[in-house]
Design a protein around this motif. Structure first.
Motif, mmCIF file in Angstrom:
data_model
loop_
_atom_site.group_PDB
_atom_site.id
_atom_site.type_symbol
_atom_site.label_atom_id
_atom_site.label_comp_id
_atom_site.label_asym_id
_atom_site.label_seq_id
_atom_site.Cartn_x
_atom_site.Cartn_y
_atom_site.Cartn_z
ATOM 1 N N ASP A 296 1.586 6.645 -6.465
ATOM 2 C CA ASP A 296 0.599 7.692 -6.795
ATOM 3 C C ASP A 296 1.242 9.052 -6.707
ATOM 4 O OD1 ASP A 296 -2.079 5.924 -5.112
ATOM 5 O OD2 ASP A 296 -1.385 5.888 -7.188
ATOM 6 N N VAL A 297 1.984 9.242 -5.585
ATOM 7 C CA VAL A 297 2.653 10.543 -5.382
ATOM 8 C C VAL A 297 3.633 10.790 -6.501
ATOM 9 C CG1 VAL A 297 4.286 11.730 -3.870
ATOM 10 C CG2 VAL A 297 2.301 10.594 -2.883
ATOM 11 N N SER A 298 4.435 9.779 -6.731
ATOM 12 C CA SER A 298 5.487 9.966 -7.743
ATOM 13 C C SER A 298 4.872 10.205 -9.103
ATOM 14 C CB SER A 298 6.390 8.726 -7.771
ATOM 15 O OG SER A 298 5.606 7.591 -8.049
ATOM 16 N N SER A 299 3.805 9.508 -9.322
ATOM 17 C CA SER A 299 3.170 9.695 -10.632
ATOM 18 C C SER A 299 2.673 11.124 -10.765
ATOM 19 C CB SER A 299 2.019 8.707 -10.814
ATOM 20 O OG SER A 299 0.995 8.982 -9.887
ATOM 21 N N LYS A 300 2.174 11.668 -9.657
ATOM 22 C CA LYS A 300 1.712 13.051 -9.732
ATOM 23 C C LYS A 300 2.878 13.997 -9.996
ATOM 24 C CE LYS A 300 -2.131 12.142 -6.709
ATOM 25 N NZ LYS A 300 -2.515 12.046 -5.300
ATOM 26 N N THR B 221 0.835 -1.196 0.000
ATOM 27 C CA THR B 221 0.000 0.000 0.000
ATOM 28 C C THR B 221 0.868 1.243 0.000
ATOM 29 O OG1 THR B 221 -0.109 -0.138 2.386
ATOM 30 C CG2 THR B 221 -1.961 -1.054 1.158
ATOM 31 N N SER B 222 1.960 1.173 0.798
ATOM 32 C CA SER B 222 2.835 2.340 0.823
ATOM 33 C C SER B 222 3.422 2.572 -0.556
ATOM 34 C CB SER B 222 3.936 2.146 1.859
ATOM 35 O OG SER B 222 4.794 1.113 1.440
ATOM 36 N N LYS B 223 3.806 1.475 -1.167
ATOM 37 C CA LYS B 223 4.372 1.617 -2.513
ATOM 38 C C LYS B 223 3.362 2.228 -3.456
ATOM 39 C CE LYS B 223 7.925 -1.898 -2.896
ATOM 40 N NZ LYS B 223 8.129 -3.295 -3.167
ATOM 41 N N ASP B 224 2.128 1.754 -3.298
ATOM 42 C CA ASP B 224 1.084 2.284 -4.184
ATOM 43 C C ASP B 224 0.912 3.770 -3.956
ATOM 44 O OD1 ASP B 224 0.140 0.206 -5.765
ATOM 45 O OD2 ASP B 224 -0.776 -0.724 -4.031
ATOM 46 N N SER B 225 0.869 4.119 -2.659
ATOM 47 C CA SER B 225 0.700 5.534 -2.360
ATOM 48 C C SER B 225 1.870 6.320 -2.909
ATOM 49 C CB SER B 225 0.567 5.741 -0.847
ATOM 50 O OG SER B 225 1.760 5.296 -0.221
ATOM 51 N N SER B 226 3.061 5.714 -2.735
ATOM 52 C CA SER B 226 4.259 6.402 -3.222
ATOM 53 C C SER B 226 4.192 6.552 -4.724
ATOM 54 C CB SER B 226 5.499 5.620 -2.811
ATOM 55 O OG SER B 226 5.524 4.398 -3.522
ATOM 56 N N VAL C 263 11.520 4.645 -6.152
ATOM 57 C CA VAL C 263 11.881 4.362 -4.767
ATOM 58 C C VAL C 263 12.378 5.627 -4.084
ATOM 59 C CG1 VAL C 263 13.658 3.211 -3.389
ATOM 60 C CG2 VAL C 263 12.302 1.906 -5.017
ATOM 61 N N SER C 264 13.207 6.374 -4.804
ATOM 62 C CA SER C 264 13.735 7.619 -4.215
ATOM 63 C C SER C 264 12.605 8.610 -3.959
ATOM 64 C CB SER C 264 14.786 8.222 -5.151
ATOM 65 O OG SER C 264 14.193 8.496 -6.405
ATOM 66 N N ALA C 265 11.656 8.637 -4.879
ATOM 67 C CA ALA C 265 10.519 9.541 -4.689
ATOM 68 C C ALA C 265 9.724 9.154 -3.466
ATOM 69 C CB ALA C 265 9.631 9.505 -5.940
ATOM 70 N N VAL C 266 9.556 7.859 -3.291
ATOM 71 C CA VAL C 266 8.824 7.363 -2.118
ATOM 72 C C VAL C 266 9.522 7.799 -0.840
ATOM 73 C CG1 VAL C 266 8.276 5.248 -0.858
ATOM 74 C CG2 VAL C 266 7.803 5.382 -3.286
ATOM 75 N N LYS D 227 16.545 7.476 4.109
ATOM 76 C CA LYS D 227 17.523 6.504 3.629
ATOM 77 C C LYS D 227 17.110 5.082 3.961
ATOM 78 C CE LYS D 227 21.521 9.538 3.663
ATOM 79 N NZ LYS D 227 22.743 9.935 4.397
ATOM 80 N N GLN D 228 16.607 4.936 5.166
ATOM 81 C CA GLN D 228 16.207 3.582 5.575
ATOM 82 C C GLN D 228 15.062 3.065 4.736
ATOM 83 O OE1 GLN D 228 15.365 2.638 9.589
ATOM 84 N NE2 GLN D 228 17.373 3.288 10.333
ATOM 85 N N THR D 229 14.076 3.907 4.533
ATOM 86 C CA THR D 229 12.920 3.453 3.730
ATOM 87 C C THR D 229 13.348 3.121 2.315
ATOM 88 O OG1 THR D 229 12.448 5.775 3.280
ATOM 89 C CG2 THR D 229 11.149 4.698 5.013
ATOM 90 N N GLU D 230 14.227 3.998 1.807
ATOM 91 C CA GLU D 230 14.702 3.752 0.440
ATOM 92 C C GLU D 230 15.408 2.407 0.355
ATOM 93 O OE1 GLU D 230 16.778 7.164 -1.176
ATOM 94 O OE2 GLU D 230 17.686 5.857 -2.678
ATOM 95 N N SER D 231 16.241 2.164 1.323
ATOM 96 C CA SER D 231 16.999 0.915 1.310
ATOM 97 C C SER D 231 16.076 -0.283 1.402
ATOM 98 C CB SER D 231 18.005 0.912 2.458
ATOM 99 O OG SER D 231 17.312 1.013 3.687
#
Lengths: 128, 384
Positions: free
Chosen positions: B71-75, B64-69, B152-155, B164-168
């Motif tokens: 979505d954000v990144s897509s925007k 879900t987080s990825k999806d939200s991310s 991933v970086s956008a997320v 950094k942790q989330t990205e990793s």
């Protein structure tokens, strides 16, 4: 051998038991006149095409008359029984030459006999 | 909501909480996976294993987080690449967890938790988290999709805590996914995780879901008191799991080569005895008709009864086209072109073309007879 014998037995049984068919078997024509009529019909069927072609030459105004006379002679040379005029529509069962209804190929007497016994499909005593 | 609150694990860090919070509003948006999973009735087993709640919902959260991310990144990156984002969305959307493999998942997730815990321990220790990841990428051999890395970086940037942790973590997930797909392609050693990930990607058909629901709802009992239905249904479900056409071939059966039947019988035409034998067999096997329909069938075969709908041209149709019947002038080649004979033959042809009762063969025979006749009479005609 045993299998064939068994087959024979089975066939015999099946032939006798389920369908006992009994009807009149006619191995001879009713009379000689009927036989002659049969011969005439056979010959007429054989020579039908030839007669038609030769007659086409004869009954003609285009071709020369000499040719037509030759055709006349030719057709006269064909066997006498080959002409369809000599066929008589006799009754199939009694060989009666007169009073034969063409649709049923039966003389009036036979027709009446069968109709009264309700053996003619769709035939009813008329009443009006 | 209660499941999330209960499932607070010791290993769960602040990022986990963040993801979970984010998942709250995001789950409403999501179409696939999460909503469906939460809607399912929670059985006793699930309630017993408190960790399983995290387990079942963790991957859900990550997705879900990825999806939200996404979505954000897509925007944020609209014009650049929309279709790959959609592809990513689709991929992640398909990565659902099947309820039947709950225990296996639990094992998998415990392993994941341990790994991520170790990662997290290493993470804050090392300062250069990003360059380490790159070296690891290089070590893998296959570089990740740059678009995915961007996503991933956008997320990571969108999330408030510990980018950094989330990205990793996200990168690690991606890499694992790609690894499993690569291994599947190469056909390497089957790891349980790979098998599960492959199965997770597959979509469950509504028929299967219906079957499973029906299985749960109605349980038929044998005379002994044993369940009969689940036993019957399990092979069907296992077949559906393993697709019949997919997967590697076993090469057990060789294709039956279609050998041409060269061995012709020496006797070309059947002998009288063979015919007699065949007749005997037919007579023996012929059963008397059981009802009126069979009687009518028999009559039709014999020829007593006509075939319906009645075909008026049953004996007449020789398969010739209309032009063969009408245009008979080509047969007039043997005749002289001038004179009364030609005139006569043309009349003959006119008559034949109008005759519907003769076949083409018969018409040709007529014309040939005339030809022969006139040839015989040639000398006679020349005298005239």
């Amino acid at each position: 051998m045993a299998a064939s014998a068994l087959g024979w037995a089975l066939r015999a049984a099946r032939q006798v038991l389920p369908l006992p068919r009994t009807w009149q078997v006619r191995s001879y024509y009713v009379d000689w006149r009927m036989l002659r009529d049969v011969k005439r019909r056979k010959l007429a069927y054989e020579y039908a095409d030839e007669r038609l072609r030769i007659n086409a030459i004869r009954k003609n105004t285009i071709l020369p008359k000499e040719l037509q006379e030759v055709a006349d002679k030719e057709i006269a040379n064909l066997p006498r029984d080959s002409c369809p005029v000599r066929i008589r529509n006799r009754c199939v069962l009694t060989s009666r030459p007169r009073g034969v209804k063409r649709r049923w190929r039966l003389s009036r007497i036979v027709f009446r006999h069968f109709a009264d016994h309700a053996q003619m499909s769709g035939i009813q005593r008329a009443m009006w | 909501m209660w499941s999330r609150v209960r499932g607070w694990d010791a290993a769960g860090g602040p990022c986990r909480l963040a993801m979970r919070l984010l998942a709250g509003p995001a789950s409403g948006r999501e179409a696939a996976g999460a909503a469906r999973r939460e809607g399912r009735p929670h059985s006793k087993i699930q309630k017993l294993f408190s960790t399983s709640n995290i387990v079942s919902t963790e991957k859900d959260k990550s997705t879900t987080s990825k999806d939200s991310s996404t979505d954000v990144s897509s925007k944020s990156q609209e014009g650049t690449a929309e279709t790959p984002k959609q592809k990513l969305l689709d991929i992640i959307g398909h990565m659902k967890v099947e309820v039947s493999y709950r225990t296996k998942l639990q094992q998998l997730k415990t392993r994941e938790i341990k790994k991520q815990a170790t990662n997290k321990l290493e993470g804050p220790d090392s300062e250069g988290a990003v360059p380490r990841r790159t070296t690891e990428d290089i070590q893998r051999g296959k570089p990740l999709n740059p678009e995915l890395v961007e996503a991933v970086s956008a997320v990571a940037s969108s999330l408030p805590l510990n980018k950094k942790q989330t990205e990793s973590e996200l990168l690690a997930q991606l890499r694992r996914h790609e690894e499993t797909t690569d291994k599947q392609k190469r056909g390497g050693t089957i790891h349980l995780r790979n098998v599960i990930s492959e199965m997770a990607i597959k979509r469950q058909s509504p028929a299967q879901r219906g079957v499973m629901l029906s299985r749960r709802i109605s349980l038929e009992f044998d005379e002994d008191g044993r369940r009969t239905k689940p036993e019957r249904l399990s092979p069907q479900s296992s077949d559906s799991r393993r697709s019949l056409k997919g997967g590697r071939r076993l090469n057990i059966f060789t294709k039956a080569s279609t050998e041409p039947e060269n061995a012709l019988k020496t006797v070309s035409s059947p002998t009288i005895w063979d015919l007699e034998f065949a007749k005997e067999i037919a007579a023996v096997t012929a059963q008397p008709p059981r009802n009126g329909f069979e009687e009518m069938i028999q009559w039709t075969k014999e020829g007593i009864l006509w075939e319906f709908p009645i075909d008026n041209e049953i004996g007449m149709d020789d398969g010739a086209e209309f032009h063969e019947h009408i245009f008979l002038e080509k047969h007039l080649e043997g005749f002289p072109k001038q004179g009364p004979i030609r005139h006569f033959m043309e009349l003959v042809i006119c008559g034949l073309s109008k005759n519907p009762y003769l076949s083409v063969k018969q018409k040709i025979e007529h014309i040939e007879w005339f030809q022969k006749y006139f040839e015989e009479k040639k000398e006679f005609l020349q005298e005239i």
